[in-house]
Design a protein around this motif. Structure first.
Motif, PDB file in Angstrom:
ATOM      1  N   UNK A  60       8.060  -3.811 -12.028  1.00 37.76           N
ATOM      2  CA  UNK A  60       7.345  -5.080 -12.138  1.00 37.76           C
ATOM      3  C   UNK A  60       7.986  -6.139 -11.251  1.00 37.76           C
ATOM      4  N   UNK A  61       9.309  -6.103 -11.152  1.00 42.30           N
ATOM      5  CA  UNK A  61      10.017  -7.029 -10.272  1.00 42.30           C
ATOM      6  C   UNK A  61       9.656  -6.758  -8.809  1.00 42.30           C
ATOM      7  N   UNK A  62       9.580  -5.501  -8.422  1.00 42.13           N
ATOM      8  CA  UNK A  62       9.149  -5.141  -7.075  1.00 42.13           C
ATOM      9  C   UNK A  62       7.776  -5.737  -6.775  1.00 42.13           C
ATOM     10  N   UNK A  63       6.864  -5.597  -7.716  1.00 43.85           N
ATOM     11  CA  UNK A  63       5.507  -6.141  -7.548  1.00 43.85           C
ATOM     12  C   UNK A  63       5.553  -7.661  -7.427  1.00 43.85           C
ATOM     13  N   UNK A  64       6.347  -8.329  -8.274  1.00 41.25           N
ATOM     14  CA  UNK A  64       6.466  -9.793  -8.219  1.00 41.25           C
ATOM     15  C   UNK A  64       7.054 -10.241  -6.886  1.00 41.25           C
ATOM     16  N   UNK A  65       8.029  -9.492  -6.379  1.00 39.83           N
ATOM     17  CA  UNK A  65       8.623  -9.832  -5.080  1.00 39.83           C
ATOM     18  C   UNK A  65       7.574  -9.748  -3.974  1.00 39.83           C
ATOM     19  N   UNK A  96       7.437 -11.014  -0.113  1.00 42.69           N
ATOM     20  CA  UNK A  96       8.471 -10.073   0.342  1.00 42.69           C
ATOM     21  C   UNK A  96       7.808  -8.762   0.749  1.00 42.69           C
ATOM     22  N   UNK A  97       8.212  -8.227   1.882  1.00 40.64           N
ATOM     23  CA  UNK A  97       7.742  -6.915   2.330  1.00 40.64           C
ATOM     24  C   UNK A  97       8.850  -5.906   2.035  1.00 40.64           C
ATOM     25  N   UNK A  98       8.650  -4.998   1.067  1.00 43.49           N
ATOM     26  CA  UNK A  98       9.704  -4.048   0.709  1.00 43.49           C
ATOM     27  C   UNK A  98      10.208  -3.210   1.888  1.00 43.49           C
ATOM     28  N   UNK A  99       9.353  -2.963   2.866  1.00 44.84           N
ATOM     29  CA  UNK A  99       9.804  -2.138   3.995  1.00 44.84           C
ATOM     30  C   UNK A  99      10.896  -2.837   4.807  1.00 44.84           C
ATOM     31  N   UNK A 100      10.990  -4.171   4.704  1.00 42.61           N
ATOM     32  CA  UNK A 100      12.076  -4.896   5.379  1.00 42.61           C
ATOM     33  C   UNK A 100      13.425  -4.628   4.726  1.00 42.61           C
ATOM     34  N   UNK A 101      13.419  -4.053   3.538  1.00 42.42           N
ATOM     35  CA  UNK A 101      14.649  -3.834   2.784  1.00 42.42           C
ATOM     36  C   UNK A 101      15.037  -2.354   2.707  1.00 42.42           C
ATOM     37  N   UNK A 145       0.817  -1.214   0.000  1.00 43.64           N
ATOM     38  CA  UNK A 145       0.000   0.000   0.000  1.00 43.64           C
ATOM     39  C   UNK A 145       0.846   1.258   0.000  1.00 43.64           C
ATOM     40  N   UNK A 146       2.142   1.118   0.128  1.00 46.15           N
ATOM     41  CA  UNK A 146       3.011   2.295   0.136  1.00 46.15           C
ATOM     42  C   UNK A 146       3.285   2.769  -1.278  1.00 46.15           C
ATOM     43  N   UNK A 182      18.327  -7.097  -3.934  1.00 48.64           N
ATOM     44  CA  UNK A 182      18.322  -7.726  -2.605  1.00 48.64           C
ATOM     45  C   UNK A 182      16.992  -8.457  -2.362  1.00 48.64           C
ATOM     46  N   UNK A 183      15.888  -7.814  -2.754  1.00 47.08           N
ATOM     47  CA  UNK A 183      14.583  -8.459  -2.577  1.00 47.08           C
ATOM     48  C   UNK A 183      14.494  -9.745  -3.392  1.00 47.08           C
ATOM     49  N   UNK A 184      14.959  -9.679  -4.642  1.00 46.28           N
ATOM     50  CA  UNK A 184      14.868 -10.838  -5.538  1.00 46.28           C
ATOM     51  C   UNK A 184      15.724 -12.001  -5.043  1.00 46.28           C
ATOM     52  N   UNK A 185      16.847 -11.706  -4.408  1.00 45.84           N
ATOM     53  CA  UNK A 185      17.677 -12.784  -3.852  1.00 45.84           C
ATOM     54  C   UNK A 185      16.907 -13.566  -2.800  1.00 45.84           C
ATOM     55  N   UNK A 186      16.084 -12.869  -2.043  1.00 43.92           N
ATOM     56  CA  UNK A 186      15.282 -13.544  -1.019  1.00 43.92           C
ATOM     57  C   UNK A 186      14.057 -14.222  -1.650  1.00 43.92           C
ATOM     58  N   UNK A 187      13.425 -13.531  -2.600  1.00 49.51           N
ATOM     59  CA  UNK A 187      12.192 -14.066  -3.200  1.00 49.51           C
ATOM     60  C   UNK A 187      12.459 -15.228  -4.154  1.00 49.51           C
TER      61      UNK A 187
END
Length: 185
Positions: free
Chosen positions: A157-162, A167-172, A2-3, A118-123
């Motif tokens: 689009x990658x952010x959305x897929x993560x 994945x919670x982007x705020x954790x990154x 929602x951010x 970094x997000x994609x490495x986790x996702x």
């Protein structure tokens, strides 16, 4: 999700990586790309042949384009309206910080950002690597690599897929020191 995330990508004219020759910006709100913009930027510096070959942007292409200082007046409200996100974000954040410094633009000493690499490495840990072009190939995301508009849309689009994978982007979110040009958290 929602951010509001401001996903951006820059292209540079030379190996100094202290000027932009192009910037792409995609705004992600509520899990969707809400808007995007692209601009060539006159770096007011020389171009290395390698960068011309890589990006397809030449001095002639940017001759009538705004300088970063001129463009910043237009994009500043957008860039400050959410969390900045980029793929391999320390690079893009560094270029942004150097432009702000070199054009003597007043700025916040710190900016928050997150990195889709970094997000994609986790996702997606099983992929062979986490370069943007590899991720796009594996996930079926369209990409014209080293085109700032395409790269920013693909990273959005990658952010959305993560986020769809949990994945919670705020954790990154990290903090970039705009004066010393480095991540501090």
């Amino acid at each position: 999700m929602t951010d509001r995330y401001i996903v951006f990508d820059v292209e540079t004219p030379n190996s100094y990586n202290n000027r932009m020759s192009a910037i792409g910006i995609s705004i992600v709100e509520n899990g969707e790309i809400a808007d995007s913009l692209y601009s060539l930027v006159n770096p007011e510096q020389h171009f290395d042949p390698f960068n011309i070959e890589l990006t397809g942007i030449s001095p002639a292409d940017v001759a009538d384009s705004p300088s970063f200082c001129e463009l910043w007046q237009i994009i500043k409200p957008v860039m400050r309206s959410g969390i900045l996100v980029a793929h391999n974000a320390p690079f893009d954040m560094g270029v942004l910080a150097k432009c702000i410094r070199d054009y003597r633009i007043l700025s916040d000493p710190y900016m928050q950002y997150a990195c889709t690499c970094r997000m994609a490495k986790r996702a997606f840990p099983s992929l062979p690597n986490h370069r943007l072009n590899t991720l796009c190939d594996e996930l079926g995301i369209e990409l014209d690599h080293h085109n700032a508009a395409s790269d920013s849309i693909a990273a959005a689009q990658l952010l959305i897929r993560c986020t769809e994978s949990g994945i919670n982007p705020t954790d990154f979110i990290r903090k970039f020191d705009m004066i010393n040009m480095r991540t501090v958290k």
